[in-house]
Design a protein around this motif. Sequence first.
Motif, PDB file in Angstrom:
ATOM      1  N   TYR A  31    -111.580 -11.637  14.797  1.00 29.52           N
ATOM      2  CA  TYR A  31    -111.403 -12.926  15.450  1.00 29.52           C
ATOM      3  C   TYR A  31    -112.442 -13.953  15.004  1.00 29.52           C
ATOM      4  O   TYR A  31    -112.802 -14.849  15.758  1.00 29.52           O
ATOM      5  N   SER A  32    -112.902 -13.859  13.782  1.00 26.61           N
ATOM      6  CA  SER A  32    -113.956 -14.759  13.304  1.00 26.61           C
ATOM      7  C   SER A  32    -113.512 -16.226  13.321  1.00 26.61           C
ATOM      8  O   SER A  32    -114.324 -17.103  13.555  1.00 26.61           O
ATOM      9  N   GLN A  33    -112.233 -16.508  13.102  1.00 27.41           N
ATOM     10  CA  GLN A  33    -111.760 -17.895  13.116  1.00 27.41           C
ATOM     11  C   GLN A  33    -111.662 -18.468  14.526  1.00 27.41           C
ATOM     12  O   GLN A  33    -112.076 -19.585  14.773  1.00 27.41           O
ATOM     13  N   GLU A  34    -111.094 -17.717  15.445  1.00 24.82           N
ATOM     14  CA  GLU A  34    -110.864 -18.253  16.781  1.00 24.82           C
ATOM     15  C   GLU A  34    -111.983 -17.948  17.760  1.00 24.82           C
ATOM     16  O   GLU A  34    -112.005 -18.460  18.868  1.00 24.82           O
ATOM     17  N   GLY A  35    -112.924 -17.104  17.397  1.00 22.55           N
ATOM     18  CA  GLY A  35    -114.032 -16.747  18.266  1.00 22.55           C
ATOM     19  C   GLY A  35    -113.747 -15.458  19.013  1.00 22.55           C
ATOM     20  O   GLY A  35    -112.606 -15.042  19.163  1.00 22.55           O
ATOM     21  N   VAL A  36    -114.807 -14.846  19.494  1.00 19.63           N
ATOM     22  CA  VAL A  36    -114.708 -13.537  20.132  1.00 19.63           C
ATOM     23  C   VAL A  36    -115.262 -13.591  21.550  1.00 19.63           C
ATOM     24  O   VAL A  36    -116.233 -14.300  21.815  1.00 19.63           O
ATOM     25  N   ALA A  37    -114.605 -12.891  22.455  1.00 14.37           N
ATOM     26  CA  ALA A  37    -115.096 -12.792  23.831  1.00 14.37           C
ATOM     27  C   ALA A  37    -116.330 -11.893  23.865  1.00 14.37           C
ATOM     28  O   ALA A  37    -116.460 -10.964  23.080  1.00 14.37           O
ATOM     29  N   ARG A  38    -117.222 -12.184  24.797  1.00 12.80           N
ATOM     30  CA  ARG A  38    -118.439 -11.380  24.952  1.00 12.80           C
ATOM     31  C   ARG A  38    -118.127 -10.094  25.704  1.00 12.80           C
ATOM     32  O   ARG A  38    -117.258 -10.061  26.571  1.00 12.80           O
ATOM     33  N   LEU A  66    -101.162 -12.327  19.291  1.00 13.90           N
ATOM     34  CA  LEU A  66    -100.149 -11.359  19.694  1.00 13.90           C
ATOM     35  C   LEU A  66    -100.745 -10.012  20.069  1.00 13.90           C
ATOM     36  O   LEU A  66    -100.039  -9.138  20.572  1.00 13.90           O
ATOM     37  N   THR A  67    -102.048  -9.835  19.847  1.00 13.95           N
ATOM     38  CA  THR A  67    -102.692  -8.545  20.136  1.00 13.95           C
ATOM     39  C   THR A  67    -104.028  -8.707  20.851  1.00 13.95           C
ATOM     40  O   THR A  67    -104.896  -7.844  20.734  1.00 13.95           O
ATOM     41  N   SER A  68    -104.199  -9.805  21.590  1.00 13.97           N
ATOM     42  CA  SER A  68    -105.511 -10.017  22.203  1.00 13.97           C
ATOM     43  C   SER A  68    -105.410 -10.670  23.573  1.00 13.97           C
ATOM     44  O   SER A  68    -104.399 -11.260  23.931  1.00 13.97           O
ATOM     45  N   PHE A  69    -106.516 -10.542  24.302  1.00 15.28           N
ATOM     46  CA  PHE A  69    -106.727 -11.213  25.574  1.00 15.28           C
ATOM     47  C   PHE A  69    -107.677 -12.376  25.305  1.00 15.28           C
ATOM     48  O   PHE A  69    -108.275 -12.449  24.236  1.00 15.28           O
ATOM     49  N   VAL A  70    -107.873 -13.269  26.289  1.00 17.45           N
ATOM     50  CA  VAL A  70    -108.703 -14.460  26.081  1.00 17.45           C
ATOM     51  C   VAL A  70    -109.860 -14.480  27.076  1.00 17.45           C
ATOM     52  O   VAL A  70    -109.660 -14.310  28.282  1.00 17.45           O
ATOM     53  N   SER A  74    -115.886 -18.045  27.076  1.00 12.66           N
ATOM     54  CA  SER A  74    -116.017 -18.295  25.642  1.00 12.66           C
ATOM     55  C   SER A  74    -114.715 -18.780  25.016  1.00 12.66           C
ATOM     56  O   SER A  74    -114.725 -19.393  23.962  1.00 12.66           O
ATOM     57  N   HIS A  75    -113.591 -18.445  25.643  1.00 14.11           N
ATOM     58  CA  HIS A  75    -112.238 -18.707  25.122  1.00 14.11           C
ATOM     59  C   HIS A  75    -111.985 -17.946  23.833  1.00 14.11           C
ATOM     60  O   HIS A  75    -111.032 -18.215  23.122  1.00 14.11           O
ATOM     61  N   GLY A  76    -112.868 -16.962  23.564  1.00 15.36           N
ATOM     62  CA  GLY A  76    -112.704 -16.097  22.403  1.00 15.36           C
ATOM     63  C   GLY A  76    -111.734 -14.966  22.702  1.00 15.36           C
ATOM     64  O   GLY A  76    -111.339 -14.745  23.856  1.00 15.36           O
ATOM     65  N   ARG A  77    -111.372 -14.240  21.673  1.00 20.88           N
ATOM     66  CA  ARG A  77    -110.383 -13.167  21.772  1.00 20.88           C
ATOM     67  C   ARG A  77    -111.051 -11.810  21.952  1.00 20.88           C
ATOM     68  O   ARG A  77    -112.197 -11.609  21.572  1.00 20.88           O
TER      69      ARG A  77
END
Length: 166
Positions: A31-38, A66-70, A74-77
């Motif tokens: 998730y480097s483009q959209e960011g990652v949840a902590r 399609l394969t992640s939560f938010v 952070s709004h990361g995946r």
Amino acid sequence: MMRKPERTERLREPVKFLKAVRLDASDSLVYSQEGVARDGEWLVSGGYAVCDPTGVTHRTPNCHCLTSFVGVESHGRCTIAEVVEIEETGYQRVIEHLTRHFVDNLGAPTEDAARAVAEDEAEDTVDLCESFSPEVWITVKRTPADDAVKEHYSVFKRLMIGGHKL
């Protein structure tokens, strides 16, 4: 027929919600483009952030929605979510963070409109968690289905290995 409890009735007692599980650095890479949840961050199912499952109109080429939560803050995946209890004050903070995000970052027309969507997203996450036992881990896979998105969840028992839950 049993009546579904109203939102305020449910929150008198803790309800189940999702928290991010980060076992290694793989989410940071994927998730480097959209960011990652902590790790340990509150998550929502993320229905508001799901792109076109056919891939025709994805926001970015590698959306991974399609394969992640938010993540709520952070709004990361995040790929893996743990089902845990959340107290009313934590639940209200989730709604506040989502409301701010919808207004400040996603262009909600009013704060009231943003709050309504934030409440729906939080309630959808509570509804999702009702069918799972506390302390299980889940993953999601979304696929196209007749003008909608179908969600399939895989469930994993949490184990303790070393200092980290596995």
